[in-house]
Design a protein around this motif. Sequence first.
Motif, PDB file in Angstrom:
ATOM      1  N   LYS A 152       1.206  -0.922  -0.041  1.00 36.58           N
ATOM      2  CA  LYS A 152      -0.110  -0.322  -0.409  1.00 36.58           C
ATOM      3  C   LYS A 152       0.345   0.909  -0.092  1.00 36.58           C
ATOM      4  N   ALA A 153       1.640   0.855   0.988  1.00 35.60           N
ATOM      5  CA  ALA A 153       2.509   2.641   0.815  1.00 35.60           C
ATOM      6  C   ALA A 153       3.658   2.570  -0.574  1.00 35.60           C
ATOM      7  N   SER A 154       3.667   2.084  -1.379  1.00 35.33           N
ATOM      8  CA  SER A 154       4.440   1.866  -2.713  1.00 35.33           C
ATOM      9  C   SER A 154       2.853   2.637  -3.753  1.00 35.33           C
ATOM     10  N   TYR A 155       1.764   2.003  -3.365  1.00 36.30           N
ATOM     11  CA  TYR A 155       0.595   2.121  -3.992  1.00 36.30           C
ATOM     12  C   TYR A 155       0.811   3.691  -3.737  1.00 36.30           C
ATOM     13  N   GLU A 156       0.516   4.582  -2.829  1.00 31.21           N
ATOM     14  CA  GLU A 156       0.530   5.750  -2.268  1.00 31.21           C
ATOM     15  C   GLU A 156       1.925   6.741  -2.529  1.00 31.21           C
ATOM     16  N   ARG A 157       2.586   6.197  -2.984  1.00 35.60           N
ATOM     17  CA  ARG A 157       4.017   7.306  -2.940  1.00 35.60           C
ATOM     18  C   ARG A 157       3.456   7.593  -4.954  1.00 35.60           C
ATOM     19  N   LEU A 158       3.368   6.880  -5.538  1.00 32.20           N
ATOM     20  CA  LEU A 158       2.508   6.376  -6.859  1.00 32.20           C
ATOM     21  C   LEU A 158       1.697   7.218  -6.818  1.00 32.20           C
ATOM     22  N   ARG A 159       0.530   6.918  -6.191  1.00 27.17           N
ATOM     23  CA  ARG A 159      -0.164   8.467  -6.486  1.00 27.17           C
ATOM     24  C   ARG A 159      -0.065  10.514  -6.020  1.00 27.17           C
ATOM     25  N   GLU A 160       0.719  10.159  -5.421  1.00 25.44           N
ATOM     26  CA  GLU A 160       1.491  11.732  -5.287  1.00 25.44           C
ATOM     27  C   GLU A 160       2.670  12.418  -6.361  1.00 25.44           C
ATOM     28  N   ALA A 161       2.836  11.035  -6.721  1.00 24.72           N
ATOM     29  CA  ALA A 161       4.031  11.044  -8.213  1.00 24.72           C
ATOM     30  C   ALA A 161       3.122  11.342  -8.983  1.00 24.72           C
ATOM     31  N   PHE A 162       1.930  11.750  -9.411  1.00 25.97           N
ATOM     32  CA  PHE A 162       1.413  11.740 -10.592  1.00 25.97           C
ATOM     33  C   PHE A 162       0.290  12.488 -10.303  1.00 25.97           C
ATOM     34  N   SER A 163       0.586  12.659  -9.092  1.00 23.82           N
ATOM     35  CA  SER A 163      -0.664  13.844  -8.253  1.00 23.82           C
ATOM     36  C   SER A 163      -0.169  14.997  -9.406  1.00 23.82           C
ATOM     37  N   ARG A 214      -4.495  -6.276  -7.437  1.00 16.42           N
ATOM     38  CA  ARG A 214      -4.815  -5.737  -7.698  1.00 16.42           C
ATOM     39  C   ARG A 214      -6.128  -5.011  -6.203  1.00 16.42           C
ATOM     40  N   ALA A 215      -5.708  -5.350  -4.846  1.00 17.09           N
ATOM     41  CA  ALA A 215      -6.692  -5.399  -3.827  1.00 17.09           C
ATOM     42  C   ALA A 215      -6.427  -4.212  -3.635  1.00 17.09           C
ATOM     43  N   THR A 216      -4.602  -3.984  -3.354  1.00 11.04           N
ATOM     44  CA  THR A 216      -3.946  -3.053  -2.822  1.00 11.04           C
ATOM     45  C   THR A 216      -4.235  -1.442  -3.524  1.00 11.04           C
ATOM     46  N   PHE A 217      -4.478  -1.901  -5.133  1.00 12.32           N
ATOM     47  CA  PHE A 217      -4.796  -0.879  -6.034  1.00 12.32           C
ATOM     48  C   PHE A 217      -6.351  -0.224  -5.715  1.00 12.32           C
ATOM     49  N   ARG A 218      -6.875  -1.305  -5.535  1.00 15.71           N
ATOM     50  CA  ARG A 218      -7.971  -0.140  -5.372  1.00 15.71           C
ATOM     51  C   ARG A 218      -8.616   0.331  -4.559  1.00 15.71           C
ATOM     52  N   GLU A 219      -7.495  -0.013  -3.077  1.00 10.06           N
ATOM     53  CA  GLU A 219      -7.807   0.508  -2.246  1.00 10.06           C
ATOM     54  C   GLU A 219      -6.972   2.037  -2.043  1.00 10.06           C
ATOM     55  N   VAL A 220      -5.776   1.990  -3.270  1.00  7.83           N
ATOM     56  CA  VAL A 220      -6.023   3.163  -2.725  1.00  7.83           C
ATOM     57  C   VAL A 220      -6.371   4.318  -3.870  1.00  7.83           C
ATOM     58  N   PHE A 221      -7.222   3.420  -4.912  1.00  4.37           N
ATOM     59  CA  PHE A 221      -7.166   4.043  -6.128  1.00  4.37           C
ATOM     60  C   PHE A 221      -9.067   3.534  -6.725  1.00  4.37           C
ATOM     61  N   PRO A 222      -9.473   3.659  -4.939  1.00  7.81           N
ATOM     62  CA  PRO A 222     -10.911   4.026  -5.113  1.00  7.81           C
ATOM     63  C   PRO A 222     -12.133   4.364  -5.990  1.00  7.81           C
ATOM     64  N   GLU A 223     -11.471   5.030  -6.697  1.00  8.41           N
ATOM     65  CA  GLU A 223     -12.269   5.974  -7.769  1.00  8.41           C
ATOM     66  C   GLU A 223     -11.867   5.556  -8.873  1.00  8.41           C
ATOM     67  N   ILE A 224     -11.704   4.615  -9.766  1.00 11.65           N
ATOM     68  CA  ILE A 224     -10.944   3.699 -10.635  1.00 11.65           C
ATOM     69  C   ILE A 224     -12.045   2.262 -10.530  1.00 11.65           C
ATOM     70  N   THR A 225     -12.687   1.705 -11.469  1.00 12.40           N
ATOM     71  CA  THR A 225     -13.661   1.498 -11.756  1.00 12.40           C
ATOM     72  C   THR A 225     -12.714  -0.339 -12.235  1.00 12.40           C
TER      73      THR A 225
END
Length: 283
Positions: free
Chosen positions: A55-66, A82-93
Amino acid sequence: MLIAQVTDIHLGFEPDSPGEFNRQRLDRVLGELAAMQPRPDLLLATGDLIDRGDKASYERLREAFSGLPFPVHYALGNHDERATFREVFPEITFDGGFLQYVVEAGPLRLIVLDTLEEGRHGGAFCEARADWLRARLDEAPEARTLIVQHHPPVEVGIPWMNTDPAEPWVERLAACLRGRSNIIGIVCGHIHRAISTAWEGTIVATCPSTAPQVALDLRPIDPDCPDERNLIIADPPGYALHWFNGRELVTHWDTAEDHQVLARYDANLQGMIQHMLAERPGA
């Protein structure tokens, strides 16, 4: 239309290190793309977004692309979860449990596929995903369509990274695309190198990675005999630009580094430019 692509980012290869090498490489590429003129219309991030599914790496990814001045569309690779990606990017369907979706992008229709099978390095494309793809293609059989996925469905010649053409998922994907004249290309990642080839009547182009690249070595490899060959090299971080001119999709690859400039468009070269452009129809 200009489509940028980054791939194989592998954030978190150095766990718990916000300033890690792979993040620095990603930031250099994103900075270059954001400052580019003309600016890309959108950015594809085609899998292996992080290295260990955490999860921490996905959060840093989200920050990098913001804050980027264009939308980002994600695909998943074999290092993703998939599950961890969905947790950090809940807006993506997700659709049917897979990250697969359509992007209507002006003159092009983009179909993003999910080729992830968790626990497997190579690609996957099950019958459920094939049914979904056929349905999406049948919805708009005349639309100029670009397929976006992580794993290339072709053998690239680097033995330890190859896709075996006999893998069932390859034929399943080919059967979905075969005979459709509106597919203008397939863009992928996974190989950590810039490669293009023809497959099933279209072009497959893989993007170099923002993380370190795979060494170019086409020799056979023996899994029982380590031979000290180079596997990963620290070439500059790469990206792709896919330019759609209304007829063809043209792919350029570049690296985020300081290029040595040997000529500039100044008064000394103005005559050459004028002569070249005057040769063209309608000049």
